[in-house]
Design a protein around this motif. Structure first.
Motif, short mmCIF file in Angstrom:
data_model
loop_
_atom_site.label_atom_id
_atom_site.label_comp_id
_atom_site.label_asym_id
_atom_site.label_seq_id
_atom_site.Cartn_x
_atom_site.Cartn_y
_atom_site.Cartn_z
N ALA A 165 -6.61 17.61 -28.81
CA ALA A 165 -6.71 16.43 -28.67
C ALA A 165 -6.82 15.36 -29.46
O ALA A 165 -6.53 14.55 -29.20
N LEU A 166 -7.34 15.72 -30.92
CA LEU A 166 -7.12 14.81 -32.06
C LEU A 166 -5.71 14.27 -32.07
O LEU A 166 -5.53 13.16 -32.11
N LEU A 168 -3.17 14.45 -29.97
CA LEU A 168 -2.74 13.60 -28.71
C LEU A 168 -3.29 12.14 -28.79
O LEU A 168 -2.75 10.99 -28.56
N ALA A 169 -4.56 11.92 -29.33
CA ALA A 169 -5.24 10.62 -29.39
C ALA A 169 -4.64 9.95 -30.37
O ALA A 169 -4.65 8.72 -30.27
N GLY A 170 -4.20 10.53 -31.42
CA GLY A 170 -3.75 9.84 -32.82
C GLY A 170 -2.20 9.62 -32.48
O GLY A 170 -1.56 8.39 -32.15
N ALA A 173 -0.86 8.37 -28.58
CA ALA A 173 -1.11 7.11 -28.61
C ALA A 173 -0.61 6.09 -29.20
O ALA A 173 -0.13 4.99 -28.68
N ARG A 174 -0.05 6.37 -30.53
CA ARG A 174 0.71 5.42 -31.24
C ARG A 174 1.92 5.33 -31.04
O ARG A 174 2.66 4.19 -30.64
N ARG A 177 1.84 2.94 -27.63
CA ARG A 177 1.95 1.48 -28.25
C ARG A 177 3.08 1.17 -28.87
O ARG A 177 3.34 0.00 -28.62
#
Length: 399
Positions: A165-166, A168-170, A173-174, A177
């Motif tokens: 999860a960490l 994927l969120a980092g 997500a980057r 973006r």
């Protein structure tokens, strides 16, 4: 060809995180639960992944200008998938809760790579996971720890979920973006190409009009000169004819500048260039009330070509249209940049720039010419009412 270098850098970060997870899990298994692990195979796998990662990093540093293709990122993710499968082979195969880590390379691939690479990596993951259902070395759990096996499995699942999860969120997500920024850049490039195409058509029309206007202007100049000679004894009529001659001379001068647009402009001090610009403008706009403000000191040199001069004249025309009774022109400079501000005392605007000004093609041409010269334009509300247009330009390079 698109450059996937930023994505490859994040893949390398994922590899270091994965190796750290492998090492941390092995240390916890040995020191926390007293398990005896197959160290030779685990170390060989970890060293192979680390060496491959370092070699990739060195290659990126030695060739920073070469683009990274999508296939290279796909190969790197395939190596990570195989490395993780080998690690799981030595530690329980598909029964190991860290099989969920297989999804991270797939998530990165789905967020950044073409569909062909995504499906190939998906197939590799399915094959690796399927083989681990049959081919693996069981975890060497001692009999005394069998009662804790379910707890250890649950704890491993929690650790895998939190870590995934960490990441994927980092990382992912980057990457998303980054893709959105790339799409915005492509959209901006398409809009710029379309605008340049439209401006090119306008420029062709202007060049044709300039060619056709040469002969009528020459004819009118001859006629006005004859009339001035014939009516030299009539002061009122002669004054009007003199004014017509000045206007025709200004028109011929602008046509001469347009035809000489390919020539390299002569550098001159910025204050002198602004005075000449204002003098040329006053020949056409006889009723203007322009107020010029210059700072003290030696001005830097500028070399303004025809297109840039026309852009500045266009901004002056807009100021005169908005405020016939007063216009302000301010010049300032610092280092290798100059700032030219055009002010008016008109109705101003509400904070949005060109659309609600209703200035149309003229402003589009002016902004395009200024940006092509390396400058930028900013529309500001003038204190006390009106509009202030600030044009920032390079000094000598502003052509």
């Amino acid at each position: 060809m698109p450059d996937f270098r930023p994505t490859l850098v994040r893949v390398l970060w994922l590899r270091w995180i994965t190796l750290s997870l492998h090492l941390g899990a092995a240390v916890l298994a040995i020191w926390g639960f007293g398990l005896v692990l197959p160290w030779p195979g685990l170390l060989l796998n970890a060293v192979a992944l680390a060496v491959y990662g370092l070699a990739t990093l060195v290659r990126l540093r030695l060739a920073p200008r070469f683009p990274v293709p999508a296939a290279e990122v796909g190969r790197q993710l395939a190596v990570d998938l195989v490395g993780h499968a080998v690690w799981l082979y030595f530690l329980g195969g598909a029964t190991n809760p860290l099989t969920a880590w297989f999804l991270l390379p797939l998530a990165i691939a789905a967020a950044s790579l073409p569909s062909r690479q995504v499906w190939l990596l998906t197939g590799l993951t399915v094959v690796a996971y399927s083989l681990l259902l049959t081919f693996y070395l069981p975890l060497p759990i001692p009999d005394a720890a069998l009662a804790q096996a379910f707890y250890l499995h649950t704890l491993g699942m929690w650790l895998a979920f939190v870590g995934a999860a960490l990441i994927l969120a980092g990382l992912v997500a980057r990457i998303g973006r980054q893709l959105r920024e790339r799409e915005a850049e492509l959209a901006g490039a398409r809009e710029a190409a379309l605008r340049d195409q439209q401006l090119f058509g306008i420029a062709l029309q202007a060049a044709g009009a300039a060619h056709r206007l040469g002969t009528p202007l020459a004819t009118l100049t001859l006629l006005v000169d004859e009339l001035r000679h014939e009516h030299a004894a009539q002061p009122t009529l002669k004054a009007d004819l003199d004014l017509m001659a000045e206007q025709l001379a200004a028109c011929r001068g602008e046509l001469a500048r347009l035809r000489a647009d390919g020539d390299v402009p002569v550098p001159r001090p910025a204050d002198q260039a602004v005075r000449e610009l204002l003098d040329d403008w006053r020949l056409v706009r006889l009723q203007v009330q322009a107020e010029l403000s210059l700072p003290p000191g030696a001005a830097p040199a500028v070399a303004w070509g025809f297109a840039l001069r026309q852009a500045l004249l266009n901004l002056l025309d807009n100021a005169a249209d908005a405020s016939p009774d007063w216009q302000g022109l301010q010049l300032d400079w610092a280092a290798d940049r100059i700032v030219l501000a055009v002010e008016d005392a008109g109705p101003g605007f509400d904070g949005r720039v060109v659309e609600r000004q209703g200035l149309g093609v003229g402003v589009a041409l002016a902004v395009s010419a200024i940006e092509r010269a390396g400058g930028r334009v900013a529309w500001l509300a003038r204190p006390g009412g009106g509009t202030r247009v600030e044009v920032e330009l390079p000094s000598r390079e502003a052509r």
